[in-house]
Design a protein around this motif. Structure first.
Motif, PDB file in Angstrom:
ATOM      1  N   PRO A  39       0.929  -1.250  -0.011  1.00  0.00           N
ATOM      2  CA  PRO A  39      -0.037  -0.034  -0.112  1.00  0.00           C
ATOM      3  C   PRO A  39       0.904   1.145  -0.002  1.00  0.00           C
ATOM      4  CG  PRO A  39      -0.913  -1.680   1.532  1.00  0.00           C
ATOM      5  CD  PRO A  39       0.434  -2.158   0.848  1.00  0.00           C
ATOM      6  N   ALA A  70     -11.038   0.171   0.609  1.00  0.00           N
ATOM      7  CA  ALA A  70      -9.959  -0.854   0.651  1.00  0.00           C
ATOM      8  C   ALA A  70      -9.134  -0.726   2.061  1.00  0.00           C
ATOM      9  CB  ALA A  70      -8.922  -0.582  -0.596  1.00  0.00           C
ATOM     10  N   PRO A 100      -2.650  -0.022  -4.534  1.00  0.00           N
ATOM     11  CA  PRO A 100      -3.451   0.101  -2.971  1.00  0.00           C
ATOM     12  C   PRO A 100      -2.845   1.348  -2.400  1.00  0.00           C
ATOM     13  CG  PRO A 100      -1.936  -1.652  -2.981  1.00  0.00           C
ATOM     14  CD  PRO A 100      -1.810  -1.227  -4.586  1.00  0.00           C
TER      15      PRO A 100
END
Length: 239
Positions: free
Chosen positions: A3, A122, A77
């Motif tokens: 991420p 998410a 992400p």
């Protein structure tokens, strides 16, 4: 891909300082800009020199749909968001034009909210994430001749406090940094004499350096600040 961190307004004084502060080995950074492509390219290079994987994204966050346009360009992400966008707007409220009012609302509040809205699911799914918005001292106190700007930043502060209550059970933290006067290009709206007089009003006797705002952001992002949530961190030299 791990991420990454999304930083809006990365070509500006505060945004570039935040980008450099959060850059590091194996960090993935998505740096947003609108008009300041050259500055953003320079910041990208600086962050890459610190070991980060960096991607540039262009979007107009003063326009309706700006946040959706930005989010659509993300190809990985996002685990951390720093929403840092701003523009000076001085004058009597009675003189503001409708177009300018809506641009301020989009830039400082609506697109901030919608960008988080787009990226939050998410984060919740991963049970991890951090959001830091750059607010302003005027979001708490209000400023004559900056009524609309103050209102947008006030809305941002309330958004932070309310959303944190929703997301805390999912491991997501939402905070804001509220600077006072910062030594940035925005201050060029004032003459040197006006800047000197403004600095004299601050108990610290000077404006904040962009790097000092960046360090406040970095602190709120750090796992050591894991119990700080829904907080507006004032960085204003006791002003």
């Amino acid at each position: 891909m791990k991420p990454g961190t999304l930083i809006t307004g990365a070509g500006g004084a505060i945004g570039s300082a935040v980008s450099r502060s959060l850059a590091g080995e194996d960090e993935v950074l998505f740096l947003h800009y609108h008009r300041s492509r050259e500055n953003a390219e320079r910041v990208k290079k600086q962050c890459e020199e610190r070991g980060s994987e960096v991607y540039l994204i262009e979007a107009d966050l003063s326009a309706a749909g700006g946040a959706s346009s930005l989010a659509a360009q993300l190809h990985g992400p996002i685990g951390r968001i720093v929403y840092n966008c701003g523009s000076a707007s001085y004058g009597l409220f009675q003189d503001i034009e409708e177009r300018e009012l809506y641009e301020l609302a989009n830039l400082h509040l609506l697109n901030a909210m919608w960008l988080v809205h787009e990226l939050l699911p998410a984060m919740i799914s991963r049970k991890q994430g951090s959001v830091v918005l750059i607010s302003s001292i005027w979001g708490d106190r209000g400023a004559a001749l900056e009524t609309a700007y103050s209102a947008m930043k006030g809305g941002m502060n309330t958004f932070v406090k309310a959303l944190a209550k929703e997301t805390a059970p999912s491991g997501i933290r939402v905070n804001a940094v509220a600077p006072g006067m910062v030594d940035s290009p925005m201050m060029q709206e004032f003459t040197e004499d006006e800047q000197r007089k403004l600095a004299e009003e601050v108990p610290a006797g000077r404006f904040a350096r962009p790097g000092e705002i960046a360090e406040a952001v970095r602190f709120l992002m750090d796992p050591a600040a894991s119990y700080i949530n829904g907080h507006i961190l004032d960085v204003n030299g006791a002003w």
